[in-house]
Design a protein around this motif. Structure first.
Motif: not given
Length: 171
Positions: A78, A124-125, A127-133, A136
């Protein structure tokens, strides 16, 4: 969520709808007593003023950042961001020239306790797409667990969220 809201509402004249707020809203002029947006389009207020009766209330609710544990304890996850001032919000939301009067922006503070290290990453994640999650989680979870376990209380990891509440009167 909308279907459940409409089925279980306690007041008959409340309806939950999905509308493209980036175009003209499908309501006549001076139709509502109150209009509310949460994280809606930044230039929505001109249209809100159109659909709310003169003297009616316009409300907006916007996340203004988190403070405390997230930014201080997880600087690599962050980043530090300054909290915007009320005048910055008025400019950002394109309120000048909207026709609204008695515009006020109030900064609200909410204390939240995150229960698990995973909650830090979920926040942090969001609303982000599954791959990015997945990335992370792989790269950050171990470090987050270590910091979380070091600083969490019996209630969890305390963080403070800030919100801007905008109130205005339609003209």
């Amino acid at each position: 969520m909308l279907k459940t809201g409409n089925k279980t509402k306690s007041i008959e004249n409340i309806n939950f709808m999905v509308i493209d707020a980036n175009s003209n809203l499908p309501f006549p002029n001076d139709y509502f007593d109150v209009a509310y947006t949460k994280k809606g389009p930044r230039d929505w207020y001109h249209e809100g003023n159109r659909i709310v009766k003169a003297g009616g209330i316009i409300l907006g609710f916007y996340h203004a950042g988190s403070h405390g544990a997230l930014r201080e304890l997880f600087p690599g996850l962050y980043s530090q961001i300054p909290k915007p001032e009320a005048n910055d919000i008025l400019t950002e939301l394109n309120l000048y020239g909207s026709g609204l009067t008695d515009i006020k922006v109030e900064l609200l503070e909410e204390i939240e306790y995150l229960s698990t290290p995973e909650d830090v990453l979920i926040k942090k994640c969001f609303g982000q797409n599954q791959k990015l999650r997945e990335i992370v989680w792989q790269e950050c979870l171990q470090d987050v667990e270590e910091i979380f376990n070091k600083y969490a209380t019996s209630k969890g990891l305390k963080i403070i969220n800030y919100y801007h509440l905008l109130t205005a009167i339609a003209s």
